[in-house]
Motif scaffolding. Structure first.
Motif, short mmCIF file in Angstrom:
data_model
loop_
_atom_site.label_atom_id
_atom_site.label_comp_id
_atom_site.label_asym_id
_atom_site.label_seq_id
_atom_site.Cartn_x
_atom_site.Cartn_y
_atom_site.Cartn_z
N MET A 1 3.26 6.60 -9.73
CA MET A 1 4.72 6.68 -9.64
C MET A 1 5.28 7.48 -10.81
N TRP A 2 4.68 7.29 -11.99
CA TRP A 2 5.13 8.04 -13.17
C TRP A 2 4.85 9.53 -12.98
N SER A 3 3.66 9.85 -12.49
CA SER A 3 3.32 11.26 -12.25
C SER A 3 4.26 11.88 -11.23
N ALA A 4 4.54 11.13 -10.16
CA ALA A 4 5.46 11.63 -9.13
C ALA A 4 6.84 11.88 -9.71
N SER A 5 7.29 10.96 -10.56
CA SER A 5 8.61 11.11 -11.18
C SER A 5 8.66 12.35 -12.06
N GLY A 6 7.61 12.58 -12.83
CA GLY A 6 7.59 13.74 -13.72
C GLY A 6 7.57 15.06 -12.97
N ILE A 7 6.73 15.14 -11.93
CA ILE A 7 6.64 16.38 -11.15
C ILE A 7 7.95 16.66 -10.43
N SER A 8 8.52 15.62 -9.83
CA SER A 8 9.78 15.78 -9.11
C SER A 8 10.91 16.15 -10.06
N ALA A 9 10.90 15.61 -11.28
CA ALA A 9 11.96 15.90 -12.25
C ALA A 9 11.95 17.38 -12.64
N VAL A 10 10.76 17.96 -12.78
CA VAL A 10 10.69 19.39 -13.09
C VAL A 10 11.32 20.20 -11.96
N GLY A 11 11.01 19.83 -10.73
CA GLY A 11 11.61 20.51 -9.59
C GLY A 11 13.11 20.35 -9.54
N ASP A 12 13.59 19.14 -9.85
CA ASP A 12 15.04 18.90 -9.89
C ASP A 12 15.72 19.79 -10.92
N GLY A 13 15.11 19.90 -12.10
CA GLY A 13 15.68 20.73 -13.15
C GLY A 13 15.72 22.20 -12.77
N MET A 14 14.68 22.65 -12.08
CA MET A 14 14.65 24.04 -11.62
C MET A 14 15.78 24.29 -10.63
N ARG A 15 15.93 23.38 -9.68
CA ARG A 15 16.98 23.55 -8.65
C ARG A 15 18.36 23.45 -9.26
N ASP A 16 18.56 22.51 -10.19
CA ASP A 16 19.87 22.35 -10.82
C ASP A 16 20.28 23.60 -11.58
N VAL A 170 3.11 12.62 -1.91
CA VAL A 170 1.70 12.25 -1.75
C VAL A 170 1.29 11.25 -2.83
N LEU A 171 1.73 11.48 -4.08
CA LEU A 171 1.38 10.57 -5.16
C LEU A 171 1.95 9.18 -4.93
N VAL A 172 3.19 9.09 -4.44
CA VAL A 172 3.81 7.78 -4.21
C VAL A 172 3.08 7.02 -3.11
N THR A 173 2.50 7.72 -2.14
CA THR A 173 1.78 7.02 -1.07
C THR A 173 0.59 6.24 -1.62
N PHE A 174 0.04 6.68 -2.76
CA PHE A 174 -1.10 5.98 -3.34
C PHE A 174 -0.73 4.70 -4.07
N THR A 175 0.57 4.44 -4.23
CA THR A 175 0.99 3.23 -4.95
C THR A 175 1.06 2.00 -4.06
N GLY A 176 0.80 2.14 -2.77
CA GLY A 176 0.79 0.99 -1.88
C GLY A 176 2.16 0.64 -1.35
N GLN A 177 2.36 -0.67 -1.08
CA GLN A 177 3.60 -1.14 -0.49
C GLN A 177 4.37 -2.01 -1.47
N SER A 178 5.67 -2.20 -1.20
CA SER A 178 6.55 -2.98 -2.09
C SER A 178 6.92 -4.30 -1.43
N GLY A 179 5.96 -5.19 -1.30
CA GLY A 179 6.27 -6.53 -0.80
C GLY A 179 6.61 -6.55 0.69
N LYS A 180 7.15 -7.68 1.12
CA LYS A 180 7.47 -7.88 2.53
C LYS A 180 8.81 -7.25 2.87
N VAL A 181 8.89 -6.78 4.10
CA VAL A 181 10.12 -6.19 4.61
C VAL A 181 10.72 -7.15 5.64
N ALA A 182 12.01 -7.40 5.54
CA ALA A 182 12.67 -8.30 6.47
C ALA A 182 12.60 -7.73 7.89
#
Length: 406
Positions: A1-16, A170-182
């Motif tokens: 999740m940290w890696s995904a955040s960092g990669i996405s942040a670089v892209g956000d900064g480029m677009r901004d 793709v990186l976030v998919t490797f972090t699994g699931q976030s608990g139960k969904v109603a």
């Protein structure tokens, strides 16, 4: 999740960086850039509350990678358009708005999902690293890379940005699931679920206090921060490049705080951490308002950057611990919406106060308000992890309503 955040942040900064540049090439009017900037900010005001419901209804990590795949496809499509022809200004505004909508939901889901990824005693370190990724990627590296690529070809930064979304997904998919969904059958109308989050926030004296302090702090911080460019370039008569150095110095301080957040949490208690954040922000802004050299302003700005990130880490961790997981998305959305209103008020007050007094006054006044927030530190530090929400009720459990901070 940290890696995904960092990669996405670089892209956000480029677009901004690239979107306003592209808008400026399409029109000579300053309103063109304002239109694109406004379209990107609008989703935070009109759909923050709905984003909280979506985050609470969904598997948050699945929601994150789904949104990133969608954003990647949209940006790559726009990059292809920019390669083949010149898109109209309206297309830039629509792109900025669509990506802002995705960011509003994604940010809420990411904050709400983090307690499922790390232990409670690791939240400060994890939140610090996530904020550090944003500072380095979106505020420093991304804009520099985006402007360089835009100079080569208008479509280039958007291509890299779209690719960064796909890699992050793709990186976030490797972090699994976030608990139960109603189950869908248990869902109520969106307006009803929004009211549950609002009622819970209003009924919790601890999180309500945290929201008030955060909003007051955001107002004071932006009251001071808005006039920084004029303090450096007009009052101190420094070159425009000096303001870039000041921004970089603040980013360095913020990055240091983000990387040290875990160590700080192990060495001093919550009360001292919050006091350090507000104390640094307040005292540094007061000193900045009284400074006579832009080099001194740059040096002191490292302290403001350190203080604001340290406080943001504490506020986020407290919220993640104090709000039941099944309500975290909705309460986060209320909190963020109110805090952003504080930013708007602080920015408006800064211009008005500077207009009737001087550029230095709102900077010093903002610092003074932040120092006054130190009076509330003992109550903030006593916020504890909340028990699970009472089934069928929007407010906190009775034990929390009679907590020590009431």
């Amino acid at each position: 999740m940290w890696s995904a955040s960092g990669i996405s942040a670089v892209g956000d900064g480029m677009r901004d960086a690239a979107l306003p540049l592209l808008a400026a090439t399409l029109s000579d009017s300053p309103s063109a850039v304002a239109l694109v900037k406004g379209a990107a900010a609008l989703p935070w005001l009109i759909m923050s509350l709905h984003a909280g419901v979506i985050a609470d209804r969904s598997d948050r990590r699945r929601l994150m990678w789904t949104i990133d795949f969608g954003r990647g496809a949209i940006v790559l499509g726009f990059a292809a358009w920019a390669l083949l022809s010149s898109p109209p200004l309206a297309a830039l505004a629509v792109l900025a708005f669509a990506l802002g909508c995705g960011e509003t939901i994604f940010s809420n889901a990411a904050t709400s999902a983090l307690p499922d990824v790390v232990r409670a005693d690791q939240l400060d370190a994890a939140n610090g690293r996530m904020q550090g990724s944003v500072i380095l990627g979106a505020n420093l590296g991304g804009p520099l890379l985006g402007t360089a690529l835009f100079a080569l070809a208008a479509w280039a930064p958007f291509t890299v940005d779209g690719t960064s979304f796909l890699v992050a997904a793709v990186l976030v998919t490797f972090t699994g699931q976030s608990g139960k969904v109603a189950p869908r059958a248990d869902r109520r109308p969106m307006a009803t679920e929004i009211r549950e989050g609002v009622r819970w926030l209003l009924a919790s004296p601890e999180v309500r206090l945290l929201t008030v302090v955060s909003t007051l702090g955001a107002m004071a911080f932006f009251m001071a921060n808005t006039m920084m460019v004029l303090l450096v370039t007009r009052t101190l008569d420094a070159p425009v490049t000096a303001f870039g150095v000041v921004l970089a110095a603040a980013a360095v301080g913020g990055t240091a705080a983000s990387m040290l957040a875990g160590r700080i949490s192990r060495r001093i208690d919550r009360s001292a951490r919050i006091a350090l954040g507000f104390g640094l922000m307040g005292s540094c802004w007061v000193l900045l308002g009284l400074s006579s050299s832009w080099l001194l302003v740059a040096a002191i700005s490292t302290g403001t950057g350190f203080g604001v990130v340290l406080w943001n880490v504490q506020a986020t961790s407290l919220r993640q611990q104090a709000v039941p997981k099944e309500l975290l998305g909705r309460v986060n959305s209320c909190y963020m919406l109110i805090s952003r209103l504080g930013i708007i008020v602080g920015t408006a007050l800064s211009g008005w106060i500077a207009g009737v007094t001087s550029i230095r006054v709102p900077i010093v006044l903002g610092g003074a308000v932040l120092l006054l927030c130190l009076l509330l530190v003992p109550r903030l530090a006593r916020i504890e992890a909340a028990p699970a929400a009472v089934p069928g009720q929007g407010g906190p459990a009775p034990a929390e309503r009679t907590g020590s901070t009431d």
